[in-house]
Write a protein that holds these residues in place. Structure first.
Motif, short mmCIF file in Angstrom:
data_model
loop_
_atom_site.label_atom_id
_atom_site.label_comp_id
_atom_site.label_asym_id
_atom_site.label_seq_id
_atom_site.Cartn_x
_atom_site.Cartn_y
_atom_site.Cartn_z
N VAL A 66 -71.76 33.39 40.25
CA VAL A 66 -70.63 32.71 39.79
C VAL A 66 -70.56 31.97 40.25
CG1 VAL A 66 -69.53 34.90 40.14
CG2 VAL A 66 -69.43 34.29 41.79
N GLY A 67 -71.90 31.48 40.91
CA GLY A 67 -72.19 29.89 41.11
C GLY A 67 -71.20 28.92 42.50
N ALA A 68 -70.92 30.30 43.22
CA ALA A 68 -70.23 29.80 44.89
C ALA A 68 -71.19 29.55 45.27
CB ALA A 68 -69.90 31.41 45.10
N PRO A 69 -70.99 28.52 46.64
CA PRO A 69 -71.47 28.55 47.38
C PRO A 69 -72.36 29.71 48.10
CG PRO A 69 -69.30 27.69 48.17
CD PRO A 69 -69.47 28.44 46.83
N PRO A 70 -73.43 29.33 48.80
CA PRO A 70 -74.29 30.24 49.74
C PRO A 70 -73.33 30.38 50.89
CG PRO A 70 -76.08 29.07 48.80
CD PRO A 70 -74.43 27.93 48.94
N PRO A 71 -73.23 31.79 51.06
CA PRO A 71 -72.23 31.81 52.51
C PRO A 71 -73.22 31.63 53.27
CG PRO A 71 -72.00 33.64 50.54
CD PRO A 71 -73.07 33.27 50.24
N ASN A 72 -72.61 31.89 55.28
CA ASN A 72 -73.36 31.50 55.97
C ASN A 72 -74.03 32.41 56.21
OD1 ASN A 72 -71.30 29.18 56.09
ND2 ASN A 72 -72.67 28.52 57.21
N LEU A 73 -73.00 33.69 56.17
CA LEU A 73 -73.42 35.30 57.08
C LEU A 73 -73.02 36.14 55.55
CD1 LEU A 73 -72.77 35.14 60.03
CD2 LEU A 73 -74.50 35.76 59.42
N LEU A 118 -64.98 33.81 43.65
CA LEU A 118 -65.86 34.64 43.88
C LEU A 118 -65.17 36.31 43.01
CD1 LEU A 118 -66.08 34.31 47.26
CD2 LEU A 118 -68.32 34.50 46.02
N GLY A 119 -63.90 36.84 42.53
CA GLY A 119 -63.12 37.83 42.74
C GLY A 119 -62.54 38.81 43.80
N ALA A 120 -62.56 38.30 44.43
CA ALA A 120 -62.45 39.06 46.08
C ALA A 120 -61.18 39.13 45.58
CB ALA A 120 -62.80 38.10 47.55
N ASP A 121 -60.83 40.28 47.09
CA ASP A 121 -59.36 41.62 47.10
C ASP A 121 -58.74 40.62 47.50
OD1 ASP A 121 -58.16 43.74 47.68
OD2 ASP A 121 -58.98 44.21 48.87
N LEU A 294 -70.41 10.36 42.75
CA LEU A 294 -70.07 11.75 43.01
C LEU A 294 -69.27 11.36 44.60
CD1 LEU A 294 -71.58 14.67 41.10
CD2 LEU A 294 -69.48 13.14 39.97
N GLN A 295 -69.70 11.43 45.46
CA GLN A 295 -69.82 11.31 46.90
C GLN A 295 -69.75 12.22 47.51
OE1 GLN A 295 -68.45 7.87 48.88
NE2 GLN A 295 -70.07 7.29 46.86
N VAL A 296 -70.33 12.93 47.42
CA VAL A 296 -70.89 14.30 48.23
C VAL A 296 -71.90 14.19 48.75
CG1 VAL A 296 -69.88 15.70 45.99
CG2 VAL A 296 -72.64 15.02 46.23
N THR A 297 -72.14 15.24 49.78
CA THR A 297 -73.15 15.35 50.61
C THR A 297 -74.41 15.87 49.85
OG1 THR A 297 -72.71 17.54 51.62
CG2 THR A 297 -71.38 15.82 52.60
N LYS A 298 -75.44 15.18 51.27
CA LYS A 298 -76.92 16.00 50.28
C LYS A 298 -77.07 17.03 50.61
CE LYS A 298 -80.69 13.57 51.37
NZ LYS A 298 -81.73 12.81 52.49
N LYS A 299 -76.44 18.24 51.01
CA LYS A 299 -76.64 19.19 51.37
C LYS A 299 -75.91 19.95 50.35
CE LYS A 299 -73.82 21.78 53.99
NZ LYS A 299 -73.03 22.35 55.01
N THR A 300 -74.76 19.38 48.79
CA THR A 300 -74.26 20.17 48.20
C THR A 300 -75.04 19.76 47.24
OG1 THR A 300 -72.26 19.50 49.40
CG2 THR A 300 -72.15 19.58 46.91
N VAL A 301 -75.45 18.96 47.14
CA VAL A 301 -76.52 18.12 45.81
C VAL A 301 -77.78 19.58 45.84
CG1 VAL A 301 -78.30 16.99 44.58
CG2 VAL A 301 -75.91 15.94 45.85
N TYR A 302 -78.33 19.97 46.77
CA TYR A 302 -79.34 20.75 47.04
C TYR A 302 -79.06 21.78 46.48
CZ TYR A 302 -83.06 16.89 48.80
OH TYR A 302 -83.65 15.91 48.63
N ASN A 303 -77.72 22.36 46.99
CA ASN A 303 -77.07 23.61 46.55
C ASN A 303 -76.87 23.60 45.01
OD1 ASN A 303 -77.74 24.71 49.41
ND2 ASN A 303 -74.95 24.19 50.11
N TRP A 304 -76.73 22.74 44.72
CA TRP A 304 -77.01 22.22 43.32
C TRP A 304 -78.30 23.02 42.52
CZ3 TRP A 304 -72.70 17.30 43.22
CH2 TRP A 304 -71.40 18.16 43.08
N LYS A 305 -78.63 22.21 42.86
CA LYS A 305 -80.08 22.50 42.49
C LYS A 305 -80.77 23.52 42.70
CE LYS A 305 -83.18 19.12 43.19
NZ LYS A 305 -84.55 18.45 44.03
N LYS A 306 -80.12 24.48 43.82
CA LYS A 306 -80.94 26.04 43.68
C LYS A 306 -80.42 26.81 42.76
CE LYS A 306 -81.47 25.91 48.33
NZ LYS A 306 -80.72 26.19 49.84
N SER A 307 -79.36 26.63 41.92
CA SER A 307 -78.31 27.09 40.96
C SER A 307 -78.86 26.40 39.89
CB SER A 307 -76.95 26.92 40.96
OG SER A 307 -76.71 25.19 40.62
N THR A 308 -79.76 25.60 39.38
CA THR A 308 -79.77 25.38 37.60
C THR A 308 -81.21 25.61 37.79
OG1 THR A 308 -81.40 23.03 38.76
CG2 THR A 308 -78.58 22.83 38.29
#
Length: 308
Positions: A66-73, A118-121, A294-308
């Protein structure tokens, strides 16, 4: 330091815990409670973790679909695949009355947006979660670094300014916001009706807070309700008297007006920052160009790259 170790470090001093919900919850010191299968991840005053409950067989990877951020755990049930997804906040959100309300509202709106994505409960109370320390669950660590609220906001359909201003739904941290708002609004008026002593006032606040809480579809745990009631009672009894009340109301009104002013941002042409960023990546833009625009962090952009 791994996220499982951070989970252990940030546990409340005396968390709720159990191995089986049918046997009810217990309270013990952290060293004993951390051995249980289910445990309370957040205390009543700070929110370190956003936790989402996914009752589906593919819960372990549904976030990516669904294109959500990777969970930490992720702590997953080996029997049915159902899981709890945990996101660690770089700066914990203070849920006590003396904390700033803007971050709480912002976090509540982000949490609600992620729950929807996420469609979470919706009925999950967030009080306890699958304990990633316990070997009963299949545990994965997807994201090593904690998230800022702005990091998470890039994944949901809202602007930070709008989230800080608007009321949020009755879910997760949204209940804390609603309880604060309702209890404080009542307290600011009620304390003027006789200016009671502190013990009388504390009992009145707790009674009122309990009444508000039972109207929630999924009520907050009573420890949170008691803490909120005590905070409201203590703060208002200390700060409100016949001489200071009018001055406080005037200053608070001015502060709120100033807090909601600022630049508009987050969406352009009907697209979220995440959608804009992915489109820019696909068109060949560099990571730095996306960060600047877009004034976002480098980590956010790299997470976007993983989803493309």
């Amino acid at each position: 330091m791994g996220c499982v170790k951070l989970f252990e470090d940030y546990l409340p001093k005396r968390p709720y815990h159990t191995d089986d919900l049918t046997n009810g919850l217990k309270i013990n010191k952290k060293e004993k409670a951390k051995l249980a299968r289910l445990i309370q991840p957040n205390g009543p005053t700070h929110r370190y973790w956003m936790v989402f409950d996914l009752d589906r067989t593919d819960a372990g990877m549904h976030w990516d679909t669904v294109g959500a951020p990777p969970p930490n755990l992720i702590a997953r049930n080996p029997a049915n695949g159902h899981a709890h997804l945990l996101y660690l906040l770089q700066t914990p959100v203070r849920t006590a009355i003396d904390g700033k309300t803007a971050p709480l509202r912002y976090a509540a709106a982000i949490e609600a947006g992620l729950r929807s994505l996420l469609g979470a409960d919706r009925g999950y109370s967030g009080l306890i979660c699958k304990n990633p320390i316990n070997s009963h669950w299949i545990v994965h660590e997807w994201q090593a670094d904690p998230y800022t609220l702005d990091d998470l906001a890039d994944y949901v359909d809202l602007t930070p300014e709008k989230a800080k201003q608007n009321a949020v739904e009755e879910y997760g941290l949204g209940r804390n916001c609603m309880l604060f708002d309702e209890l404080r609004a009542w307290a600011y008026k009620a304390i003027r009706q006789g200016w009671p002593d502190y013990n009388q006032w504390l009992n009145a606040c707790l009674h009122r807070a309990t009444g508000y809480n039972i109207n929630f579809t999924t009520p907050l745990d009573m420890s949170e309700v008691k803490h909120t009631a005590k905070s409201v009672a203590k703060w208002t009894h200390r700060n409100f008297n016949r001489g200071t009340f009018d001055d406080y109301v005037a200053r608070t009104h001015t502060s709120r007006i100033q807090a909601i002013r600022g630049k508009k941002g987050g969406k352009a042409n009907g697209k979220t920052k995440r959608e804009q960023g992915i489109a820019m990546l696909q068109s060949g833009a560099s990571v730095q160009q996306i960060i600047n625009k877009l004034q976002v962090t480098k980590k956010t952009v790299y997470n976007w790259k993983k989803s493309t």
